[in-house]
Design an enzyme around this catalytic site. Structure first.
Site, PDB file in Angstrom:
ATOM      1  N   LYS A 194       4.199   1.338   2.395  1.00 19.54           N
ATOM      2  CA  LYS A 194       3.871   1.016   1.005  1.00 19.54           C
ATOM      3  C   LYS A 194       2.358   1.063   0.858  1.00 19.54           C
ATOM      4  O   LYS A 194       1.637   0.301   1.506  1.00 19.54           O
ATOM      5  CB  LYS A 194       4.413  -0.364   0.650  1.00 19.54           C
ATOM      6  CG  LYS A 194       4.029  -0.801  -0.762  1.00 19.54           C
ATOM      7  CD  LYS A 194       4.714  -2.086  -1.157  1.00 19.54           C
ATOM      8  CE  LYS A 194       4.257  -2.534  -2.530  1.00 19.54           C
ATOM      9  NZ  LYS A 194       4.945  -3.759  -2.964  1.00 19.54           N
ATOM     10  N   LYS A 247       6.669   4.521  -0.419  1.00 19.74           N
ATOM     11  CA  LYS A 247       6.374   4.141  -1.801  1.00 19.74           C
ATOM     12  C   LYS A 247       4.876   4.233  -2.039  1.00 19.74           C
ATOM     13  O   LYS A 247       4.132   3.708  -1.207  1.00 19.74           O
ATOM     14  CB  LYS A 247       6.860   2.713  -2.024  1.00 19.74           C
ATOM     15  CG  LYS A 247       6.524   2.120  -3.371  1.00 19.74           C
ATOM     16  CD  LYS A 247       6.910   0.680  -3.408  1.00 19.74           C
ATOM     17  CE  LYS A 247       6.357   0.088  -4.680  1.00 19.74           C
ATOM     18  NZ  LYS A 247       6.404  -1.329  -4.708  1.00 19.74           N
TER      19      LYS A 247
HETATM   20  C1  PBG Z   1       6.172  -6.347  -5.307  1.00 20.98           C
HETATM   21  C2  PBG Z   1       6.434  -4.961  -5.775  1.00 20.98           C
HETATM   22  C3  PBG Z   1       5.602  -4.097  -6.494  1.00 20.98           C
HETATM   23  C4  PBG Z   1       6.373  -2.967  -6.780  1.00 20.98           C
HETATM   24  C5  PBG Z   1       7.609  -3.163  -6.192  1.00 20.98           C
HETATM   25  N1  PBG Z   1       7.620  -4.388  -5.562  1.00 20.98           N
HETATM   26  C6  PBG Z   1       4.230  -4.289  -7.001  1.00 20.98           C
HETATM   27  C7  PBG Z   1       3.077  -4.326  -6.099  1.00 20.98           C
HETATM   28  O1  PBG Z   1       3.170  -4.193  -4.884  1.00 20.98           O
HETATM   29  O2  PBG Z   1       2.010  -4.559  -6.648  1.00 20.98           O
HETATM   30  C8  PBG Z   1       5.908  -1.779  -7.575  1.00 20.98           C
HETATM   31  C9  PBG Z   1       6.991  -1.037  -8.271  1.00 20.98           C
HETATM   32  C10 PBG Z   1       6.551  -0.096  -9.339  1.00 20.98           C
HETATM   33  O3  PBG Z   1       5.357   0.140  -9.592  1.00 20.98           O
HETATM   34  O4  PBG Z   1       7.452   0.457  -9.973  1.00 20.98           O
HETATM   35  N2  PBG Z   1       5.219  -6.495  -4.346  1.00 20.98           N
END
Ligand code: PBG
Length: 327
Positions: A194, A247
């Site tokens: 991520k 992601k």
């Molecule tokens: C929680 C989370 C996030 C997303 C999914 N789970 C936000 C982040 O990490 O700031 C992002 C999902 C999206 O942008 O569609 N941590």
């Protein structure tokens, strides 16, 4: 012309083109993100995500019904709690927003598959993904609250938990806690690679989870790195992850390819809020054919090696697959 190789032979008509497709898609691989707001009754459009809604606990079954009607059988739940504190304690409350939403969904649609996002950022008043020590997120203290949160989701009836915090060692910690409490059959989908991405902008507005200070670069990955994604996936696999995830998706197709080649575990990709918002905005401005761009973008993620896809377009894509426009 004396040409032996004529690739166009296999492109002559739809019948032969469809027969020869290298990438096959199914609505079974689609996961739809659902936002549940504890303070809301009914549903309310999310301004940052045209076409998406916040659902109250009294309306979350509506979100599920719209999925089922469109041929989507799986969702990932995000909660917006009524109260936030420094620890994010509403995240593991047995009567918290996600826990209540799971129970509401399962009471009405027991076969609908419910995955939960496990993270602290929607529950902490500072918006970071864990417990703070000064201005830094304390990794090992955060593992305790993540484990409690994942366990509370399993106890409420979640089918699968998906930690998205990027703390080191969270998969092992969550696995141990689930196993110790009789949930050894609940799989973990790890947000393994991520990245610290600007593509999460609309989500943070939708989930009210933007950090109050600083950013997430101390725990999410640096977008310059590809080898490090393989390292993160290897750690999660060794700690017992059942599914790996990359992601965002569209700007990270190389990472999806590399990690799906390197590991035997199923690979999920998350096409995030910014990817969706860009396509919607360009479509609304008349600059692109929104439907075709949606299809082609999703297809490219599968072609890169994703086995499943979390996307705000899940319902529309399921229909496109049914019609044979992709798939
Ligand atoms: C929680 C989370 C996030 C997303 C999914 N789970 C936000 C982040 O990490 O700031 C992002 C999902 C999206 O942008 O569609 N941590």
């Amino acid at each position: 012309m004396d040409l032996i190789n004529r690739p166009r032979r296999l492109r002559q008509n739809n019948a032969v083109r469809r027969m020869c497709r290298e990438t096959r898609l199914s609505p079974d691989s689609l996961i739809y993100p659902v936002f549940v707001d504890e303070t809301l009754s009914g549903k309310r459009p999310i301004p940052a995500l045209d076409g998406q809604f916040h659902y109250g606990l009294d309306a979350v079954d509506e979100a599920v019904k719209s999925c089922i009607d469109a041929g989507v059988g799986r969702c990932i739940l995000f909660g917006l709690p009524a109260k936030k504190d420094a620890q994010g304690s509403s995240a593991w409350d047995s009567k918290g927003v996600v826990q209540k939403a799971i129970r509401a969904i399962k009471a009405k649609y027991p076969d609908f598959y419910v995955i939960t996002d496990v993270c602290m950022c929607e529950y902490t008043d500072h918006g970071h993904c864990g417990i703070l020590c000064g201005h830094d997120v304390d990794n090992d203290k955060t593992l305790e609250v993540l484990s409690k949160t994942a366990l509370s989701h399993a106890e409420a009836g979640a089918d699968m938990v998906a930690p998205s915090d990027m703390m080191d060692g969270r998969i092992a910690a969550i696995r141990a806690s689930l196993d110790a409490h009789g949930f050894s059959n609940v799989p973990i989908m790890a947000y393994s690679a991520k990245y610290a991405s600007a593509f999460y902008g609309p989500f943070r507005e939708a989930a009210g989870s933007a950090p109050a200070f600083g950013d997430r670069r101390g725990y999410q990955m640096d977008p310059h790195n590809r080898r490090e994604a393989v390292k993160e996936c290897a750690l999660d696999a060794a700690e017992g992850a059942d599914i790996l995830m990359v992601k965002p998706a569209l700007s990270y197709l190389d990472v999806i390819r590399e990690c799906s080649d390197a590991f035997d575990l199923p690979m999920c990709a998350y096409s995030v809020s910014g990817e969706y918002a860009m396509i919607k905005a360009a479509g609304a401005a008349g600059l692109i054919d929104e439907y075709r761009i949606m299809c082609e973008s999703a297809l490219s993620i599968y072609r890169a090696g994703a086995d499943m896809l979390i996307t705000y377009f899940a319902k529309e894509l399921a229909q496109a697959m049914r019609k044979g426009d992709i798939g």
